[in-house]
Every structure is written in C-alpha cells, then in structure tokens.
Design a protein around this motif. Structure first.
Motif, PDB file in Angstrom:
ATOM      1  N   PHE A  84     -52.973  24.463  40.929  1.00 47.97           N
ATOM      2  CA  PHE A  84     -53.341  25.104  39.664  1.00 47.97           C
ATOM      3  C   PHE A  84     -52.377  26.205  39.230  1.00 47.97           C
ATOM      4  CE2 PHE A  84     -57.346  23.466  41.430  1.00 47.97           C
ATOM      5  CZ  PHE A  84     -57.524  22.469  40.489  1.00 47.97           C
ATOM      6  N   ILE A  91     -47.747  25.222  31.918  1.00 47.81           N
ATOM      7  CA  ILE A  91     -48.325  25.274  30.568  1.00 47.81           C
ATOM      8  C   ILE A  91     -47.702  26.421  29.776  1.00 47.81           C
ATOM      9  CG2 ILE A  91     -50.440  25.723  29.284  1.00 47.81           C
ATOM     10  CD1 ILE A  91     -51.962  24.345  31.561  1.00 47.81           C
ATOM     11  N   ARG A 102     -47.764  17.218  23.761  1.00 44.46           N
ATOM     12  CA  ARG A 102     -48.975  17.391  24.537  1.00 44.46           C
ATOM     13  C   ARG A 102     -49.171  16.275  25.573  1.00 44.46           C
ATOM     14  NH1 ARG A 102     -54.881  17.857  21.823  1.00 44.46           N
ATOM     15  NH2 ARG A 102     -54.043  19.600  20.628  1.00 44.46           N
TER      16      ARG A 102
ATOM     17  N   ARG B 187     -72.133  26.248  52.381  1.00 45.60           N
ATOM     18  CA  ARG B 187     -70.729  26.545  52.128  1.00 45.60           C
ATOM     19  C   ARG B 187     -70.154  25.631  51.062  1.00 45.60           C
ATOM     20  NH1 ARG B 187     -67.182  27.684  57.080  1.00 45.60           N
ATOM     21  NH2 ARG B 187     -65.828  27.794  55.283  1.00 45.60           N
ATOM     22  N   ARG B 188     -70.973  24.782  50.526  1.00 49.61           N
ATOM     23  CA  ARG B 188     -70.530  23.919  49.450  1.00 49.61           C
ATOM     24  C   ARG B 188     -70.786  24.626  48.130  1.00 49.61           C
ATOM     25  NH1 ARG B 188     -69.964  18.022  48.995  1.00 49.61           N
ATOM     26  NH2 ARG B 188     -69.504  17.632  51.164  1.00 49.61           N
ATOM     27  N   TRP B 200     -61.088  26.109  39.500  1.00 50.23           N
ATOM     28  CA  TRP B 200     -59.807  25.825  38.848  1.00 50.23           C
ATOM     29  C   TRP B 200     -59.720  24.394  38.366  1.00 50.23           C
ATOM     30  CZ3 TRP B 200     -56.959  29.426  37.006  1.00 50.23           C
ATOM     31  CH2 TRP B 200     -56.959  30.685  37.596  1.00 50.23           C
ATOM     32  N   ARG B 201     -60.274  23.501  39.142  1.00 50.71           N
ATOM     33  CA  ARG B 201     -60.186  22.093  38.785  1.00 50.71           C
ATOM     34  C   ARG B 201     -60.810  21.850  37.404  1.00 50.71           C
ATOM     35  NH1 ARG B 201     -60.986  16.938  42.608  1.00 50.71           N
ATOM     36  NH2 ARG B 201     -59.838  18.189  44.072  1.00 50.71           N
ATOM     37  N   LEU B 204     -58.877  23.813  34.456  1.00 47.41           N
ATOM     38  CA  LEU B 204     -57.643  23.170  33.993  1.00 47.41           C
ATOM     39  C   LEU B 204     -57.937  21.891  33.222  1.00 47.41           C
ATOM     40  CD1 LEU B 204     -54.500  23.555  34.478  1.00 47.41           C
ATOM     41  CD2 LEU B 204     -56.045  25.264  35.407  1.00 47.41           C
ATOM     42  N   ARG B 205     -58.920  21.150  33.683  1.00 38.77           N
ATOM     43  CA  ARG B 205     -59.237  19.909  32.984  1.00 38.77           C
ATOM     44  C   ARG B 205     -59.742  20.230  31.579  1.00 38.77           C
ATOM     45  NH1 ARG B 205     -62.431  16.319  36.967  1.00 38.77           N
ATOM     46  NH2 ARG B 205     -60.534  16.130  38.185  1.00 38.77           N
ATOM     47  N   SER B 207     -58.960  22.879  29.856  1.00 43.00           N
ATOM     48  CA  SER B 207     -57.862  23.382  29.038  1.00 43.00           C
ATOM     49  C   SER B 207     -56.970  22.243  28.554  1.00 43.00           C
ATOM     50  CB  SER B 207     -57.054  24.411  29.819  1.00 43.00           C
ATOM     51  OG  SER B 207     -56.068  23.752  30.585  1.00 43.00           O
ATOM     52  N   MET B 208     -56.913  21.176  29.343  1.00 37.69           N
ATOM     53  CA  MET B 208     -56.131  20.018  28.910  1.00 37.69           C
ATOM     54  C   MET B 208     -56.744  19.401  27.652  1.00 37.69           C
ATOM     55  SD  MET B 208     -53.422  19.232  30.553  1.00 37.69           S
ATOM     56  CE  MET B 208     -53.038  20.944  30.497  1.00 37.69           C
ATOM     57  N   GLN B 210     -58.133  21.015  25.427  1.00 38.86           N
ATOM     58  CA  GLN B 210     -57.814  21.923  24.338  1.00 38.86           C
ATOM     59  C   GLN B 210     -56.310  21.986  24.116  1.00 38.86           C
ATOM     60  OE1 GLN B 210     -60.332  23.522  22.744  1.00 38.86           O
ATOM     61  NE2 GLN B 210     -61.893  22.681  24.129  1.00 38.86           N
ATOM     62  N   GLY B 211     -55.574  21.089  24.683  1.00 37.00           N
ATOM     63  CA  GLY B 211     -54.119  21.105  24.509  1.00 37.00           C
ATOM     64  C   GLY B 211     -53.469  22.235  25.258  1.00 37.00           C
ATOM     65  N   GLY B 212     -54.023  22.597  26.390  1.00 32.94           N
ATOM     66  CA  GLY B 212     -53.380  23.617  27.204  1.00 32.94           C
ATOM     67  C   GLY B 212     -53.890  25.023  26.955  1.00 32.94           C
ATOM     68  N   LEU B 214     -56.415  28.001  27.311  1.00 38.81           N
ATOM     69  CA  LEU B 214     -57.478  28.399  28.231  1.00 38.81           C
ATOM     70  C   LEU B 214     -58.567  29.108  27.441  1.00 38.81           C
ATOM     71  CD1 LEU B 214     -56.059  29.799  31.569  1.00 38.81           C
ATOM     72  CD2 LEU B 214     -57.521  27.844  31.173  1.00 38.81           C
ATOM     73  N   ARG B 220     -68.078  28.570  39.669  1.00 43.81           N
ATOM     74  CA  ARG B 220     -68.903  27.881  40.632  1.00 43.81           C
ATOM     75  C   ARG B 220     -69.563  28.894  41.551  1.00 43.81           C
ATOM     76  NH1 ARG B 220     -65.871  23.638  42.814  1.00 43.81           N
ATOM     77  NH2 ARG B 220     -65.836  24.097  45.009  1.00 43.81           N
TER      78      ARG B 220
END
Lengths: 302, 417
Positions: A84, A91, A102, B187-188, B200-201, B204-205, B207-208, B210-212, B214, B220
């Motif tokens: 990440f 990015i 994109r 711990r999960r 983060w996973r 980032l997904r 944000s993708m 949204q075209g990058g 954030l 979590r």
C-alpha cells in the motif's frame, strides 16, 4: 533432485539429512510424494513433525516455505498483500505528473510489482529446483475460517486474487501440515490429506536419532539418556518429553561434562526434559533415582 | 383415536380425517405439520394411490418431513398410527409413570416415547395416580407451591421430586433457555465504521474507484469471537436424576446455533470419563441422549472424580481447552478418592480453563456446608460455585455465566470450611 522411487529410498534420503525415519512414516512420505497429496502429521510436541519438512526440503533440494499458523491468521498474511505505501506513492507521483491514464495506472498498481507474496502464494509459484516444500505448521492454532480457506489451496493448489485472477501452481508443492492437537481439525481438511500420527520412537530409533543429532555424545551416556527418557515416558506425566527434549538434554549433559547419569545430575538438568512444574515436582527426591535404576536395569541384557 | 384403519383405506372422508389426525399427532411430537401440509398430503395421497405401504409411507414422508432429525419421529408415529394398533397398548404400558428408582428397562427407541405421548395425549388413562414424591427434607418447597403459579412452582421444584410430566415440562423450559455469553475479542479483524485500525486493502480499492482520490479511510476493528464451553457432567448414582435433565439442557445449548458458544464439548464421568460431544450434535434429543447413554458405561455407578479429572487433564484438556474455554463442572462432589489427588487435578483444570464454574445440586439444602472431603478439596479451585437443582437455578446460572466477577456461593462456603 527427483523424488525417491521407493520407500527405502525415502528413508535413505531423510537419513542422509540426519532424520531417522521409521518404516510407517517413510511409507506415508513416499505416498505423499508420489500421489502429490498433502501429508497431515499429528503428534505430541517434539516428536519431529516440523523437522521432517526441513529434512525433505534439504533432501530433495527444494525451497522450504513455512507458514507458521497462529490465531487470527487471515488471507492477507497467508496468501498475498498489496504494497500500500508504494501504491500511494505511485498514485501521488502520477497525480503530480498530471494527466495520468487512469486505466494504465490501475493496471500498474494492481500488478506484480506491487504484490507482496506470502507463503501460500510463493508455494504456488514455479521454481527452477522444482515445486517447493510447503510447511503449514501447527494448523490447530488457527481458527476455523482459515482452515476452510485452506481447502481450496490444498485440493486444487490454487489461490484466487480478485485483481489478478486465479493463480494455479504449475506443479503441486510438497505440502506438510502439522498439528499438536490442541483442537480437532475438521474432517474435510483431513480428508484431502494423507494422515499419520507421529509417535515417540522406540529405544533403537531414538538412539539412532540421538547419534545423528548429537554425535559428540559418548555411546554409554547416550544409552543411559535414552533409556531414562524412555522410562520417563511410561510414567504418568502431564507432558512427556519429546525427542527434541532428549537431544537438548544430551547436549546439556555434554556441556556439563557429565560422563554418566546420577540422581544429582538429573535433578540439576530436569528443566531440559520436563516443562511443567507438576512433573518436575514428581521427580524430586528418590523418584529420579528409582527411574534411573529401572532405566539401567532395562539396559542390562543388551 | 379409537379407529386404526388398516392400509386399504376407504374413500375420501375417512382418509381426510385420518390424515388430519395423523398430522395432529406429528404436530404434537414437534413436526411443523400445518394445515397447508395436510392439504398437500391429502392431494399427494390421492395422486399416488395406495399401491403399497411403502409408497404411502414415502408420500406422507415427502409432505411432512423436511428436516433430517424429524425422520425418526415420523417413522415412529407412522408405525403407531397406521400399522399396528396393538402397539399402542404396549406404549401405554411404557408410559406408566415409573416409580422413581425403578426405571423400566425396555430399551425405548429414539423418538418412540415422544411419538406415544403425542398420540396418547388426552386419552383417559386407566392408571393409578403418580405416587406422592418423597417429601423428606423438602417441606418448604411443597408449601411454597400453594402460592405460586404452576410454572413458577415448577421453576423452584427440585428435579429429583418431579413427576415424569413435570420433568417433561421442565425439559421444555430448559430447551428454551440459553446460556448467553459475552464475545471475547479475537485477533481477526473485520471491516467496521468505527474501528481504530486502517484497512489499507479496502481503502486503496475504494480510491481506485474514485480514480485515485482518497476520500474515505476504511477502518477495521477486532472481530469478536465466542468462547467454547466444556461441560463435565457427573452421571453417578447420586446424580442420575439431575444429570439426565442437565444433559437435556446441554443438548439444547450445543444445538442453539448463533446463541454464542463457538463449540460445546460435553463429557460424562462416573467411574470413567466419556466424551459425548458427537452424540449431543444429533438433532433429535432422545436419539442423542440414547447414544450418549450407550457410550457411557458407568451410568448410576460410583464416582471417582479425581481419577476422571485426571483422565480429562491428560487426554482432553489440551485438545478442547486450547482456545480458552469456560468449564461447567456438574457434580455433587461426593467422592471417596484421595483428596490430595482431587485437589491437584482441580488445580490443573482451573489453570487451563478460562473460567471454572461448579454447578452442584446439593446446594439446594438449607445450611449446606462443604463438610465432605471431596467438596473441601475442590472448592478452593473453582471460580464460581452455583446451585443447579431446578429450572430457576439453571436460569440464574445462564444469567451469570458471562459475568467474570460472579463467584456464586463460593465465598460463603469457603468461610464455613
């Protein structure tokens, strides 16, 4: 190296790595190698379940990939994770450069460059030396969801990454699953594996193991050590000493320059073989001397 | 109920009545045989015809059974209702309230008793009344019954003094009872709107999409998990009446999905230890308890608590308590073994359990004091000591089980030692 073509060859190969292996274990290892099925090993702690994976990897000259299980282990720590921070930098860089395409950015960000491979995914990758040995250690420590997740990986030898698709192993890895039985593993998983219960070795095999692992120990001392540990295992202990403890103990005695066992030496080094206070308390006083006498008596006829 | 038509059934009206009656019997035995299904069944029987008993059976089966655990009940009721009228008389005899201590030994098949009860309910029985329960030492409870409603009375009544009907009623009340437990953090992690760790996973997904850009940080937090329950139930002679009811209760708890408790492990002990976890997983309670009873060879024998706890600690403790289990120890603590050994094994059990709760039916006696050696040896090593002789006390147990600060009667009894 090619996989051995007989049970004897398996025993020989493991023996060359200092792993003394009985006929029963040799048979399941041979079957696991020829049939390409995972091998599920259960047994008390310290009987050599993990060692066999190391010996196999060294004997076959394959890469050893170890997945140590713990409670809360999930797909991101077992299979893959995206890098990440690097993705964020990419990015921002693309933004600063302006007019980034994109789609191209997305393809790049979720491509191999930013993929961090964890043990399960690594094990699916081709290797020059042949499919790696995958050790899934202490499976009983994970929770059930992870066990269910493993079902796909262990039966089809493939993992799925949403952004990249399904990655299948070109050649199935040699899989060793171990469990200490702190809980029962589900039948569905056991069914996909060959199962073997690794037991404590008998006197001769333990002697051979000790000889392979601590060759500097004198034969007389080794015989007493093994006889004493074997005698100890017949006692009603909370945790019986494993083979690993025997080897540790022999090394401790060597470090103390002991040439044979006496109740005093045993009392000083008991912590190397017994790991529970209850058990140690049991062996205080005359109990150790009694066991030692019995152990010596069992050696007499030989 | 008087007519038991043979299988060459006459035409419609009678058949309709018979199937309706049959469905009512099924309903009483706990199968969901509603009017809609009766209509379906009549249509199905008409469509299928009466070419053979087997077809008839499977036609009705197809209409009334939709869960595997109902098959046994259906089979028994079908047998009683359509096949063998004389069998009913036999079952009437089996239903005679057994004098306590002289249980009839005919091995009733699973679900047989329930089937007979469902069919015979309301039939005038030409039977002597239930003998008065042994009232020695229980005057208070009997007196109190005058001022309580039937259910209230049953709540407070000692299992040992219940008639068969009352036991059945109590079992139904216990089957509804749950052991609500607080989840513990695992711990999960799971996605959450209010977590404190960044996912983060997902971020980032997102944000993708949204075209990058954030926009939102996905969070979590640790996902809760439920602890395991391990029940060790004494089935020796002095406990038999209680252990039967409590096993009923455990069956309900282990089959209550989604009510907490990741896993329920159950063991019985008397002179030896028996793991009955797999039997309790059977959905039909009678079948489950019959299987458990067949496996445990020491019903109503003596008690060797120390030796059985030793066996548990050696063979099972690490396997069933590895992930931190709450232990319910159900015993009266009357033991003739060496108290030192008992004390040592209790300590070991206590050390490996998340919480150790002792449920003791003897606590019902006013002025109960832990004078027996076994009890004195065990008491210091439990987290909580509670009564368990009636529905009310088990309800209290259920209410308190997830409280970590509850010690029950332990402090009071330790003071009397």
């Amino acid at each position: 190296m090619q996989i051995p073509n007989s049970i004897d060859a398996v025993q020989e190969m493991l023996g060359a790595q200092g792993y003394v292996c009985g006929r029963a274990l040799g048979t399941v290892v041979y079957l696991s190698l020829t049939l390409g099925r995972p091998l599920f090993l259960e047994g008390e702690a310290g009987v050599g379940k993990t060692e066999i994976a190391k010996a196999l990897a060294a004997g076959l000259n394959r890469r050893l990939i170890r997945l140590q299980c713990y409670e809360g282990l999930d797909a991101s720590s077992a299979v893959y994770e995206w890098n990440f921070p690097a993705q964020m930098v990419a990015i921002r860089t693309a933004e600063a450069g302006g007019g980034a395409d994109r789609d191209a950015l997305q393809r790049e960000l979720f491509g191999p460059d930013y993929l961090i491979e964890r043990p399960l995914l690594q094990a699916m990758r081709p290797d020059d030396r042949g499919a790696p040995v995958l050790l899934i250690d202490e499976l009983d420590r994970t929770d059930e969801p992870f066990e269910a997740f493993l079902l796909e990986a262990l039966s089809d030898f493939q993992v799925t990454i949403p952004e990249l698709g399904t990655i299948a192993a070109p050649e199935p890895p040699v899989v060793i699953v171990t469990s200490n039985r702190t809980r029962e593993v589900h039948d569905a998983l056991k069914r996909r594996c060959l199962y073997h219960w690794v037991d404590y070795p008998d006197f001769d095999r333990e002697m051979a193991i000790l000889h392979a692992r601590a060759p500097e120990a004198a034969a007389a001392l080794s015989r007493e050590v093994v006889a004493f540990v074997q005698q100890l295992r017949t006692e009603d202990l909370f945790k019986k000493p494993g083979v690993a403890e025997t080897i540790d103990w022999a090394k401790c005695l060597l470090a103390l320059d002991a040439i044979d066992l006496s109740p005093e030496v045993i009392a000083d080094t008991l912590g190397a073989i017994l790991k529970y206070q209850d058990d140690i308390a049991r062996l205080q006083g005359s109990e150790a001397a009694r066991l030692l006498d019995q152990a010596r008596a069992s050696l007499e006829p030989a | 109920m008087a007519e038991y038509a043979p299988l060459d059934l006459p035409a419609d009206p009678k058949l309709t009545a018979n199937i309706t009656h049959f469905a009512r019997a099924l309903r009483k035995a706990g199968l969901p045989a509603g009017p809609g299904r009766v209509v379906d069944a009549i249509r199905a029987v008409q469509a299928a015809g009466f070419t053979g008993k087997r077809d008839f059976y499977w036609t009705l089966h197809a209409c009334f059974v939709n869960r595997p655990e109902h098959r046994a009940v259906f089979a028994q009721i079908f047998r009683l209702y359509w096949r063998d009228p004389r069998f009913l008389e036999h079952m009437m005899a089996a239903l005679l309230p057994a004098v306590r201590g002289v249980q009839e030994d005919r091995a009733a098949k699973p679900a047989e008793k329930r089937a007979a009860e469902a069919l015979l309910d309301g039939v005038e029985r030409d039977l002597p009344d239930q003998p008065e329960p042994d009232t020695e030492g229980t005057g208070i409870e009997i007196d109190a019954s005058l001022t309580m409603s039937a259910e209230e009375r049953l709540r407070a009544l000692d299992f040992e003094q219940m008639s068969t009907d009352e036991i059945a009623q109590a079992k139904r009340m216990l089957a509804r009872l749950q052991l609500p437990v607080k989840p513990i953090p695992s711990r999960r992690a799971a996605p959450s709107l209010t977590g404190h760790r960044i996912d983060w996973r997902r971020t980032l997904r997102g944000s993708m999409r949204q075209g990058g850009e954030l926009h939102d940080i996905a969070l979590r937090r640790p996902r809760p998990r439920w602890p395991n329950l391990v029940a060790l139930c004494d089935i020796s002679g002095s406990m038999s009446q209680y252990s039967r009811v409590i096993l009923h209760f455990l069956h309900a708890v282990s089959n209550a999905r989604g009510a907490g408790w990741a896993r329920v492990h159950a063991f019985t002990f008397g002179t030896r230890l028996t793991n009955i976890t797999r039997h309790l997983a059977q959905r039909d309670v009678d079948a489950a308890l019959a299987a458990a009873g067949a496996e445990a060879q020491d019903w109503e024998g003596g008690t060797r608590i120390g030796a059985c706890l030793h066996a548990f600690n050696r063979d099972w403790s690490r396997r069933v308590m590895g992930q931190g289990a709450v232990v319910l120890l159900i015993t009266d603590g009357l033991d003739r073994d060496d108290p030192d050994m008992l004390s040592r094994e209790m300590e070991r059990l206590h050390l490996s359990a998340r919480r150790l709760i002792w449920v003791n039916p003897l606590l019902r006696w006013e002025g109960f004091a832990p004078r027996a050696r076994g009890i004195a040896a065990m008491l210091p090593h439990v987290d909580s000591f509670r009564a368990g002789h009636s529905v009310a006390t088990l309800e209290d147990l259920a209410a308190m089980i997830s409280r970590t600060d509850d010690a029950g009667e332990k402090a009071r009894l330790l003071a009397t030692l």
